[in-house]
Design a protein around this motif. Sequence first.
Motif, PDB file in Angstrom:
ATOM      1  N   ASP B  96      24.903 -60.037 110.267  1.00 33.60           N
ATOM      2  CA  ASP B  96      25.913 -61.058 110.561  1.00 33.60           C
ATOM      3  C   ASP B  96      26.253 -61.931 109.353  1.00 33.60           C
ATOM      4  O   ASP B  96      27.085 -62.828 109.458  1.00 33.60           O
ATOM      5  N   SER B  97      25.588 -61.702 108.222  1.00 35.89           N
ATOM      6  CA  SER B  97      25.904 -62.490 107.027  1.00 35.89           C
ATOM      7  C   SER B  97      25.309 -61.801 105.810  1.00 35.89           C
ATOM      8  O   SER B  97      24.649 -60.767 105.926  1.00 35.89           O
ATOM      9  N   ARG B 177      32.894 -62.374  95.292  1.00 37.43           N
ATOM     10  CA  ARG B 177      32.612 -62.955  96.606  1.00 37.43           C
ATOM     11  C   ARG B 177      33.497 -62.320  97.678  1.00 37.43           C
ATOM     12  O   ARG B 177      33.021 -61.941  98.754  1.00 37.43           O
ATOM     13  N   GLU B 178      34.788 -62.222  97.385  1.00 36.13           N
ATOM     14  CA  GLU B 178      35.706 -61.632  98.364  1.00 36.13           C
ATOM     15  C   GLU B 178      35.472 -60.127  98.500  1.00 36.13           C
ATOM     16  O   GLU B 178      35.581 -59.572  99.598  1.00 36.13           O
ATOM     17  N   LEU B 179      35.153 -59.470  97.387  1.00 37.44           N
ATOM     18  CA  LEU B 179      34.868 -58.033  97.464  1.00 37.44           C
ATOM     19  C   LEU B 179      33.634 -57.778  98.325  1.00 37.44           C
ATOM     20  O   LEU B 179      33.581 -56.803  99.082  1.00 37.44           O
ATOM     21  N   ALA B 181      32.617 -59.717 100.747  1.00 35.25           N
ATOM     22  CA  ALA B 181      33.040 -59.976 102.130  1.00 35.25           C
ATOM     23  C   ALA B 181      33.761 -58.753 102.691  1.00 35.25           C
ATOM     24  O   ALA B 181      33.523 -58.344 103.839  1.00 35.25           O
ATOM     25  N   LEU B 182      34.627 -58.165 101.870  1.00 32.65           N
ATOM     26  CA  LEU B 182      35.360 -56.965 102.290  1.00 32.65           C
ATOM     27  C   LEU B 182      34.393 -55.809 102.534  1.00 32.65           C
ATOM     28  O   LEU B 182      34.499 -55.089 103.542  1.00 32.65           O
ATOM     29  N   PHE B 184      31.247 -55.985 103.324  1.00 36.95           N
ATOM     30  CA  PHE B 184      30.484 -56.292 104.540  1.00 36.95           C
ATOM     31  C   PHE B 184      31.322 -56.038 105.784  1.00 36.95           C
ATOM     32  O   PHE B 184      30.886 -55.392 106.744  1.00 36.95           O
ATOM     33  N   LEU B 185      32.560 -56.535 105.791  1.00 36.38           N
ATOM     34  CA  LEU B 185      33.461 -56.310 106.924  1.00 36.38           C
ATOM     35  C   LEU B 185      33.630 -54.820 107.186  1.00 36.38           C
ATOM     36  O   LEU B 185      33.567 -54.363 108.341  1.00 36.38           O
ATOM     37  N   THR B 188      30.656 -53.423 108.914  1.00 30.92           N
ATOM     38  CA  THR B 188      30.607 -53.775 110.344  1.00 30.92           C
ATOM     39  C   THR B 188      31.630 -52.957 111.140  1.00 30.92           C
ATOM     40  O   THR B 188      31.358 -52.557 112.273  1.00 30.92           O
ATOM     41  N   LEU B 189      32.798 -52.725 110.549  1.00 28.21           N
ATOM     42  CA  LEU B 189      33.824 -51.953 111.265  1.00 28.21           C
ATOM     43  C   LEU B 189      33.412 -50.489 111.407  1.00 28.21           C
ATOM     44  O   LEU B 189      33.684 -49.862 112.436  1.00 28.21           O
ATOM     45  N   GLY B 200      37.550 -46.125 105.806  1.00 29.58           N
ATOM     46  CA  GLY B 200      37.485 -47.562 105.499  1.00 29.58           C
ATOM     47  C   GLY B 200      38.835 -48.105 105.100  1.00 29.58           C
ATOM     48  O   GLY B 200      39.881 -47.611 105.528  1.00 29.58           O
TER      49      GLY B 200
END
Lengths: 205, 205
Positions: B96-97, B177-179, B181-182, B184-185, B188-189, B200
């Motif tokens: 979750d993080s 940081r954004e990469l 997050a991407l 990680f997302l 999860t998907l 992806g």
Amino acid sequence: MANITIIGAGNMGAAIAAVAVAGGNTVQVLARDASKAAAANPSANAGAIGDPVTGDIVVLALPYGAALEVIAELGSQLDGKILVDISNPVDFSTFDSLVVPADGSAAREIAKRVPSAVVLKAFNTNFAATLHTGTVGDATTTVIVAGDDADAKAALIGAIAGSGISAIDGGSLGRARELEALGFLQLTLAAGEKTSWTSGFALAK
Amino acid sequence: MANITIIGAGNMGAAIAAVAVAGGNTVQVLARDASKAAAANPSANAGAIGDPVTGDIVVLALPYGAALEVIAELGSQLDGKILVDISNPVDFSTFDSLVVPADGSAAREIAKRVPSAVVLKAFNTNFAATLHTGTVGDATTTVIVAGDDADAKAALIGAIAGSGISAIDGGSLGRARELEALGFLQLTLAAGEKTSWTSGFALAK
């Protein structure tokens, strides 16, 4: 089919109105200027912000700061609504970070301010053009919906179904943080001409 | 063409080795077990972690925790290298993080620990299969490279050129940081079967 109110008649508001109308929903568009709301989509009902909100699903098709102002104005009108935040809360003074807490999201901030509504994050990773065309490159446009209420997510995903684009459950409202990171990254890549304002990231099956 | 060392011979190490070989580079693969390194790609030189690092570009094809251990072991061998972090530092106890600071990234943490190297973020938004096939859905696989040194980014992007996949400059090391997050997302998907481990997110032009 759902009753959907879209607040905001800019590029994103008009694009989401088009999706909602195409999906067979009853659609209301509200804007500061009711004439702009009327111009957003001829098949939608139009009005000014402050008019009664008829939708069960309320899409805040506004920049983050404006969204905060509008939810404060609407107050109890949002009680019980499914409130959809589409914002990318970029710090435009630097274009290098977001204005929300690093471990949070705009959606989470909105949820704190409107505890009587069910907040979802959606549409922030979709450029307006891709909602109109239904495609990102050769792929079907996908709306990623995040939130903590399964029924609310199913309602929004169902409202988009039939419009010609895809919608998926992207997880809990916690994932709004990653969706906002993705939205921000996509904006920087478009600004840097690494992708275009009519494409961006596509989610392949 | 570049001299590239890939540390790690798992799915991602083997996939990046395949890209690097296809791009016409001189490639070394190092792993704890030299026989696994040798199996990663028949066209690469193989060795064990601890053997001399021959590459000017060193790809840490390791989970985040293992990457931290290896950079501590290699110490001054990394001086002056272009060090590529590919990790998605997911907290697998919660899924979750991330385990890195909310306003930071794994790449930033690695850069702090190896100030004598130039750190880049890359490959963390690419599933291994998409590096082998060269496609994400119908789109060409794109490696997004972030870092603060333009020459280093150009070297990595150039090393990937000719391999059949795309590589782009994704901005400063802050974008790691954004990469992440991407990345990680996307994990999860895929885990939620909203996308597959062979596809992806694709970046459309």
